[in-house]
Design a protein around this motif. Sequence first.
Motif, mmCIF file in Angstrom:
data_model
loop_
_atom_site.group_PDB
_atom_site.id
_atom_site.type_symbol
_atom_site.label_atom_id
_atom_site.label_comp_id
_atom_site.label_asym_id
_atom_site.label_seq_id
_atom_site.Cartn_x
_atom_site.Cartn_y
_atom_site.Cartn_z
ATOM 1 N N ALA A 166 -49.276 81.464 109.083
ATOM 2 C CA ALA A 166 -49.827 80.189 108.623
ATOM 3 C C ALA A 166 -49.707 80.065 107.108
ATOM 4 O O ALA A 166 -49.251 79.035 106.586
ATOM 5 C CB ALA A 166 -51.294 80.074 109.040
ATOM 6 N N GLU A 196 -48.899 73.879 112.673
ATOM 7 C CA GLU A 196 -48.384 75.035 113.399
ATOM 8 C C GLU A 196 -48.176 74.628 114.858
ATOM 9 O O GLU A 196 -49.096 74.083 115.480
ATOM 10 C CB GLU A 196 -49.384 76.185 113.367
ATOM 11 C CG GLU A 196 -49.765 76.697 112.004
ATOM 12 C CD GLU A 196 -50.887 77.722 112.125
ATOM 13 O OE1 GLU A 196 -50.580 78.931 112.142
ATOM 14 O OE2 GLU A 196 -52.061 77.310 112.223
ATOM 15 N N ILE A 199 -50.034 70.395 107.401
ATOM 16 C CA ILE A 199 -48.938 71.280 107.788
ATOM 17 C C ILE A 199 -49.255 71.825 109.171
ATOM 18 O O ILE A 199 -50.242 72.538 109.354
ATOM 19 C CB ILE A 199 -48.760 72.420 106.768
ATOM 20 C CG1 ILE A 199 -48.451 71.833 105.380
ATOM 21 C CG2 ILE A 199 -47.658 73.375 107.215
ATOM 22 C CD1 ILE A 199 -48.476 72.852 104.269
ATOM 23 N N ILE A 257 -56.809 76.890 105.408
ATOM 24 C CA ILE A 257 -56.328 77.350 106.703
ATOM 25 C C ILE A 257 -57.384 76.986 107.737
ATOM 26 O O ILE A 257 -58.510 77.491 107.706
ATOM 27 C CB ILE A 257 -56.079 78.870 106.695
ATOM 28 C CG1 ILE A 257 -55.024 79.219 105.629
ATOM 29 C CG2 ILE A 257 -55.639 79.345 108.064
ATOM 30 C CD1 ILE A 257 -53.667 78.600 105.865
ATOM 31 N N ARG A 264 -53.774 67.510 114.882
ATOM 32 C CA ARG A 264 -53.339 66.605 113.810
ATOM 33 C C ARG A 264 -54.098 65.281 113.835
ATOM 34 O O ARG A 264 -54.680 64.860 112.823
ATOM 35 C CB ARG A 264 -51.833 66.329 113.923
ATOM 36 C CG ARG A 264 -51.306 65.377 112.834
ATOM 37 C CD ARG A 264 -49.921 64.849 113.185
ATOM 38 N NE ARG A 264 -48.932 65.899 113.210
ATOM 39 C CZ ARG A 264 -48.208 66.271 112.154
ATOM 40 N NH1 ARG A 264 -48.388 65.672 110.978
ATOM 41 N NH2 ARG A 264 -47.308 67.228 112.267
ATOM 42 N N LEU A 284 -54.952 75.137 99.541
ATOM 43 C CA LEU A 284 -54.551 75.189 100.943
ATOM 44 C C LEU A 284 -55.743 75.664 101.766
ATOM 45 O O LEU A 284 -56.293 76.733 101.502
ATOM 46 C CB LEU A 284 -53.371 76.153 101.117
ATOM 47 C CG LEU A 284 -53.013 76.552 102.551
ATOM 48 C CD1 LEU A 284 -52.518 75.350 103.346
ATOM 49 C CD2 LEU A 284 -51.958 77.666 102.541
ATOM 50 N N ALA A 315 -47.102 77.519 105.108
ATOM 51 C CA ALA A 315 -47.627 76.513 104.188
ATOM 52 C C ALA A 315 -47.153 76.756 102.762
ATOM 53 O O ALA A 315 -46.821 75.805 102.038
ATOM 54 C CB ALA A 315 -49.154 76.517 104.243
ATOM 55 N N GLU A 354 -50.822 71.829 115.604
ATOM 56 C CA GLU A 354 -50.272 70.485 115.817
ATOM 57 C C GLU A 354 -51.187 69.651 116.708
ATOM 58 O O GLU A 354 -51.349 68.443 116.505
ATOM 59 C CB GLU A 354 -48.879 70.592 116.442
ATOM 60 C CG GLU A 354 -48.266 69.273 116.890
ATOM 61 C CD GLU A 354 -48.046 68.297 115.750
ATOM 62 O OE1 GLU A 354 -48.440 67.114 115.898
ATOM 63 O OE2 GLU A 354 -47.495 68.711 114.713
ATOM 64 N N CYS A 370 -53.564 73.492 106.844
ATOM 65 C CA CYS A 370 -52.655 74.049 107.855
ATOM 66 C C CYS A 370 -53.463 74.328 109.112
ATOM 67 O O CYS A 370 -54.451 75.067 109.082
ATOM 68 C CB CYS A 370 -52.010 75.338 107.338
ATOM 69 S SG CYS A 370 -50.834 76.086 108.506
#
Length: 364
Positions: free
Chosen positions: A89, A80, A78, A7, A62, A5, A93, A59, A56
């Motif tokens: 966060a 936020e 993913i 961030i 994206r 993942l 996730a 939005e 993550c």
Amino acid sequence: MRHALIIAGGSGTRLWPMSTAALPKQLIPFIDGRSLLQIAMDRLEGLVPDNQIFVCAGESTRDVMLDKLPKLRAECFIAEPTGRDTLNAVALASGVIAHRDPDAVIAVFTADHLIEPVDRFQQIVTQGYELAERDDPTLVTFGVKPTYPATGFGYLQLGEPIGAAGRVVDQFKEKPDLDTAQQWLDAGPEKFLWNSGMFVWKASTVLGCCAKHAPDNFAELTKIFDAWGTDAQDQTLNTIFPDLPKISIDYAIMEPASTDADYTVAAVPMDLTWLDVGSWPAFAETVTPDDAGNAVAAGKAVLIDTTNTLVASEDPGHAVTVLGCDDLIVIHTAHSTMVCHRDAAQDIKKLHAEVKQSLGHEHV
């Protein structure tokens, strides 16, 4: 299964004016034509499959992220609705990944680090996975040898050995004052390491720790998890997430877990080159300096009687000239030019806020 993942939120205001809402610092192609996020994803190649690498971020990023990162799958982004710091966060996730794989073991990385060599990095992360996969609930962090008395990093106070390469963390200490940081630096890397901001844990472990040490956040996050995959997913996320209490995962989980008998916090030392590119002075370290200590990342630049100055421009045809100056940071973009003394670099976020208020969003 093992997952990764990244961030990739954060406003990156200390790297303004290149870092903007439309193109945050993680996506600026200013490291030999590659972005920090692209480098972070490339560093994971071969460690876990592409379909188990998640990002993550906000939005609003994206579309640009999916456009600029061909390996990033849409289902692995993913979003936020808004930034609520790292606890929310990571927990969001982790819950989403656990929804797909209840037995997930997740390595958490940030999108603003340069780490070399990559093969050694992957060996160390593998050691972290192995520690996190123990039967005892274990939260693994990665420690970096301190090189100066930093007051902006968290520190790991090391205890007994654990596993093949780890050390128990007796206490997780956040951002000390200068005198304390000097004491910890003098104590040596066998006693104290910087916390790198990278972790490995079972999804069930970190979510259980969140439930215990950040119960208000977890109670609201659980509503999001319950709605995930249903028609109510987006509405629930957009309603609940923006109101979650803001707190970092370091303060919310790592500090209390390091003294909690129900959990083990372990550190794996990272004996490699590590640079957190979170400011312009840090970026300057990625550029080979000239004989006067100037770092130039611009297509056209002339510096005369100038020392220890960073010049960066996103326009290869724009000439930047500096005469008779020392210890400056000069950054040029299509919408803004920023000049400051190196010693003021940590305050660029204050300048960013003033520009936003005085000149409007088009400049930030």
